[in-house]
Write a protein that holds these residues in place. Structure first.
Motif, mmCIF file in Angstrom:
data_model
loop_
_atom_site.group_PDB
_atom_site.id
_atom_site.type_symbol
_atom_site.label_atom_id
_atom_site.label_comp_id
_atom_site.label_asym_id
_atom_site.label_seq_id
_atom_site.Cartn_x
_atom_site.Cartn_y
_atom_site.Cartn_z
ATOM 1 N N GLY A 16 7.203 -1.585 -50.372
ATOM 2 C CA GLY A 16 8.333 -1.398 -49.810
ATOM 3 C C GLY A 16 8.795 0.293 -50.345
ATOM 4 O O GLY A 16 8.353 0.315 -50.951
ATOM 5 N N GLY A 17 9.120 0.786 -48.536
ATOM 6 C CA GLY A 17 9.464 1.506 -48.484
ATOM 7 C C GLY A 17 10.005 2.702 -49.925
ATOM 8 O O GLY A 17 9.716 3.740 -49.754
ATOM 9 N N SER A 18 11.250 1.416 -50.028
ATOM 10 C CA SER A 18 12.236 2.503 -51.203
ATOM 11 C C SER A 18 11.810 2.569 -52.735
ATOM 12 O O SER A 18 11.768 3.324 -53.105
ATOM 13 C CB SER A 18 13.526 1.296 -51.390
ATOM 14 N N TYR A 97 18.406 1.547 -53.363
ATOM 15 C CA TYR A 97 18.557 0.322 -52.997
ATOM 16 C C TYR A 97 19.199 -0.352 -53.848
ATOM 17 O O TYR A 97 19.872 0.056 -55.027
ATOM 18 C CB TYR A 97 17.468 -1.196 -53.478
ATOM 19 N N GLY A 125 18.422 0.928 -46.904
ATOM 20 C CA GLY A 125 18.604 -0.156 -45.143
ATOM 21 C C GLY A 125 18.413 -1.514 -45.269
ATOM 22 O O GLY A 125 20.396 -1.397 -45.132
ATOM 23 N N THR A 126 18.299 -2.586 -45.656
ATOM 24 C CA THR A 126 18.771 -3.732 -46.352
ATOM 25 C C THR A 126 20.481 -3.618 -47.028
ATOM 26 O O THR A 126 20.674 -4.921 -46.986
ATOM 27 C CB THR A 126 17.990 -4.747 -46.066
ATOM 28 N N PRO A 154 18.223 7.713 -45.705
ATOM 29 C CA PRO A 154 16.783 8.650 -45.137
ATOM 30 C C PRO A 154 17.510 8.861 -43.724
ATOM 31 O O PRO A 154 16.264 9.132 -42.766
ATOM 32 C CB PRO A 154 16.073 6.731 -45.412
ATOM 33 N N ASN A 180 13.430 10.242 -45.123
ATOM 34 C CA ASN A 180 12.083 10.214 -45.748
ATOM 35 C C ASN A 180 10.748 10.867 -45.301
ATOM 36 O O ASN A 180 11.085 11.324 -44.603
ATOM 37 C CB ASN A 180 11.485 8.241 -45.862
ATOM 38 N N ASN A 215 6.870 -5.789 -44.858
ATOM 39 C CA ASN A 215 6.806 -6.886 -45.867
ATOM 40 C C ASN A 215 6.554 -8.057 -45.260
ATOM 41 O O ASN A 215 7.231 -8.895 -45.809
ATOM 42 C CB ASN A 215 7.514 -5.604 -47.089
ATOM 43 N N VAL A 219 13.601 -9.517 -40.913
ATOM 44 C CA VAL A 219 13.745 -8.727 -39.725
ATOM 45 C C VAL A 219 12.311 -7.563 -39.013
ATOM 46 O O VAL A 219 12.789 -6.229 -38.002
ATOM 47 C CB VAL A 219 14.163 -7.215 -40.449
ATOM 48 N N LYS A 220 11.481 -7.883 -39.221
ATOM 49 C CA LYS A 220 9.895 -7.093 -38.601
ATOM 50 C C LYS A 220 9.790 -7.540 -36.990
ATOM 51 O O LYS A 220 7.673 -6.835 -36.627
ATOM 52 C CB LYS A 220 8.675 -6.985 -39.879
ATOM 53 N N GLN A 290 15.626 -4.542 -37.401
ATOM 54 C CA GLN A 290 16.288 -3.126 -38.354
ATOM 55 C C GLN A 290 14.582 -2.501 -38.866
ATOM 56 O O GLN A 290 14.012 -3.047 -39.446
ATOM 57 C CB GLN A 290 17.315 -4.001 -39.129
ATOM 58 N N GLU A 291 15.960 -1.420 -38.929
ATOM 59 C CA GLU A 291 14.958 -0.076 -39.745
ATOM 60 C C GLU A 291 15.572 0.491 -39.700
ATOM 61 O O GLU A 291 15.620 1.709 -38.669
ATOM 62 C CB GLU A 291 13.786 0.502 -38.604
ATOM 63 N N SER A 292 15.973 1.370 -41.230
ATOM 64 C CA SER A 292 16.669 2.297 -41.260
ATOM 65 C C SER A 292 15.966 4.082 -41.498
ATOM 66 O O SER A 292 16.613 4.656 -40.772
ATOM 67 C CB SER A 292 17.618 2.631 -43.050
ATOM 68 N N LEU A 295 9.393 3.800 -42.788
ATOM 69 C CA LEU A 295 8.188 4.505 -43.470
ATOM 70 C C LEU A 295 6.730 4.742 -42.679
ATOM 71 O O LEU A 295 6.396 5.291 -43.055
ATOM 72 C CB LEU A 295 8.545 4.453 -44.688
HETATM 73 O O1 GMT Z 1 11.770 -2.950 -44.701
HETATM 74 C C1 GMT Z 1 12.454 -3.638 -45.552
HETATM 75 O O2 GMT Z 1 13.191 -4.469 -46.086
HETATM 76 C C2 GMT Z 1 11.741 -2.817 -46.972
HETATM 77 C C3 GMT Z 1 12.708 -1.925 -47.519
HETATM 78 C C4 GMT Z 1 12.372 -1.220 -49.376
HETATM 79 O O3 GMT Z 1 13.441 -1.406 -49.325
HETATM 80 O O4 GMT Z 1 11.472 -0.807 -48.714
HETATM 81 O O5 GMT Z 1 12.684 -1.025 -46.869
HETATM 82 C C5 GMT Z 1 13.453 -0.077 -46.552
HETATM 83 O O6 GMT Z 1 13.859 1.129 -46.816
HETATM 84 C C6 GMT Z 1 12.518 2.178 -46.201
HETATM 85 C C7 GMT Z 1 12.364 3.277 -47.143
HETATM 86 O O7 GMT Z 1 14.002 4.101 -46.831
HETATM 87 C C8 GMT Z 1 12.402 2.283 -44.590
HETATM 88 O O8 GMT Z 1 11.668 2.654 -43.932
HETATM 89 C C9 GMT Z 1 12.728 0.819 -43.744
HETATM 90 O O9 GMT Z 1 13.031 0.991 -42.342
HETATM 91 C C10 GMT Z 1 14.026 0.284 -44.670
HETATM 92 N N1 GMT Z 1 14.047 -1.155 -44.088
HETATM 93 C C11 GMT Z 1 14.687 -1.931 -43.432
HETATM 94 O O10 GMT Z 1 15.913 -1.253 -43.367
HETATM 95 C C12 GMT Z 1 15.004 -3.526 -43.156
#
Ligand code: GMT
Length: 396
Positions: A16-18, A97, A125-126, A154, A180, A215, A219-220, A290-292, A295
């Motif tokens: 996961g991106g975070s 997070y 994001g989430t 980010p 990011n 993942n 939301v994807k 949704q996508e903040s 990545l």
């Molecule tokens: O997409 C997810 O649900 C995983 C989440 C994570 O914790 O990695 O992704 C979020 O953080 C990433 C890194 O900053 C971003 O690139 C993703 O856009 C963000 N996901 C959402 O906002 C849904």
């Protein structure tokens, strides 16, 4: 205070991106000579093989089944933070997070008092748009964000969403946007179609390969990935590469079987390294709800792969519509399929998008400038006098 910072990072250790961004920050800070700790449930995925650069502290929950109905992880995490901060004299605790990490950090700070490190919370994001604003978690998440010494996001989108979603006046919680970043050497535009032949034996040279990495959460919009692929395939035979795993994978596989397209799709599950596959593909699909930030799309752009995505969240801050990819309204699968077809039918157009995608990443999303910004933020905080027993920013 010496020049060398003593920094601890908390993140989710899974794919996961975070977690990826948190790990890259930690490794880069270690390369710059800082002492770096990771405090997490497990060794973060990207730390595998890198552990000698950093110090890993595992959070362990005790099992006391008669009493505990659900996880006590935030308490165990806060206790580990207290332990590490006390014995290691941390300058900075950087949590990625908000749920539950920012809250555990706040609990640790309460216990540590004026010996507490400065707390940086990076929202991803989430934790803001879904979980954090869930009424079950909102008050404590909002409070924990406000009690952080610094907050980063980010994207500009997530900064606004945080202020709005939590009803926080911007002046009581400044948020730094630190976009990011991607390792442009690892995610390079070296195209080797051979990498795809193992997955798709007999793949014709001119048959496009679409790719998606996530993942596989709702939301994807994994159903849209399948629908876009099926619509493109009707006009121009192509393949689909699916990297990652999650709850929407099985429904997608079922749908592909119904469509009779299962042989044209490769599901790889979770992969630790897949840059060479991205670089060999033709179009990256990200039709998320949704996508903040997105990545995975940035990693594709870094490989010179144009992105076709939904026009939501922070995606437009990194994908330039009509220049490095195309953006369509969320759910517009026909529109997205049309954009994919434009790209794969016109090699010159694809080449222009590919070159600009790579260049845009080199210009705006490299690792070093982002690490400079985090380092400057840490320095700003450690040079600031702490008010006794509380944050230096105004209390909520
Ligand atoms: O997409 C997810 O649900 C995983 C989440 C994570 O914790 O990695 O992704 C979020 O953080 C990433 C890194 O900053 C971003 O690139 C993703 O856009 C963000 N996901 C959402 O906002 C849904």
């Amino acid at each position: 205070m010496t020049d060398r910072l003593n920094l601890a990072i908390t993140c989710f250790p899974t794919f996961g991106g975070s977690g990826m961004i948190a790990t890259e920050i930690g490794l880069a800070m270690a390369d710059r000579g800082h002492r770096v700790h990771f405090i997490a449930r497990d060794l973060p995925v990207r730390l595998h093989g890198m552990t000698r650069k950093v110090i890993f502290h595992e959070v362990t929950e005790s099992d006391y089944p008669a009493l505990f109905h659900s996880g006590t992880y935030p308490l165990a995490l806060a206790s580990k933070m207290i332990e590490v901060a006390s014995y290691e004299r941390l300058d900075i605790l950087h949590v990625h997070y908000a749920v539950p990490h920012a809250t555990a950090a706040w609990m640790a700070r309460e216990v540590l008092g004026d010996k507490a490190p400065r707390i940086v919370t990076t929202l991803h994001g989430t934790d803001t748009t879904l979980v954090g604003i869930d009424p079950n978690y909102l008050p404590i998440t909002r409070f924990s964000i406000l009690r952080s010494d610094a907050v980063t996001t980010p994207s500009e989108f997530l900064r606004r969403a945080t202020w709005e979603g939590f009803g926080i006046p911007p002046e009581s919680c400044p948020i730094d946007v630190i976009p990011n970043f991607v390792d442009t050497e690892r995610y390079a535009s070296v195209r080797d179609r051979q990498a795809l032949h193992q997955l798709f034996p007999g793949l014709p040279e001119d048959e496009p390969v679409l790719v998606h990495v996530s993942n596989f959460r709702p939301v994807k919009r994994i159903g849209d990935v399948v629908a876009v692929f099926a619509a493109v395939h009707r006009e121009r035979p192509c393949r689909l590469l699916m990297i990652g795993d999650g709850p929407e994978r099985s429904p997608a596989e079922r749908r592909l079987r119904e469509l009779g397209l299962e042989d044209r799709v490769a599901f790889l599950g979770k992969q630790e390294s897949f840059a060479e596959l991205l670089a060999a593909a033709d179009v990256f699909l990200l039709p998320s709800e949704q996508e903040s930030f997105g990545l995975a799309a940035l990693e594709a752009l870094s490989c010179g792969i144009p992105v076709v995505a939904s026009n939501i969240g922070g995606i437009p801050e990194q994908v330039d519509h009509g220049t490095t990819g195309y953006l369509a309204p969320m759910g517009d699968v026909e529109g997205m399929a049309g954009y994919v077809l434009e790209l794969v039918r016109d090699p010159e157009l694809w080449g222009r998008f590919s070159r600009r995608a790579r260049q845009n990443v080199l210009d705006r999303f490299q690792l070093a400038p982002a690490i400079d910004r985090y380092e400057a933020l840490y320095r700003r905080l450690t040079s600031c006098p702490s008010s006794p027993g509380g944050p230096w920013r105004p209390a909520p």
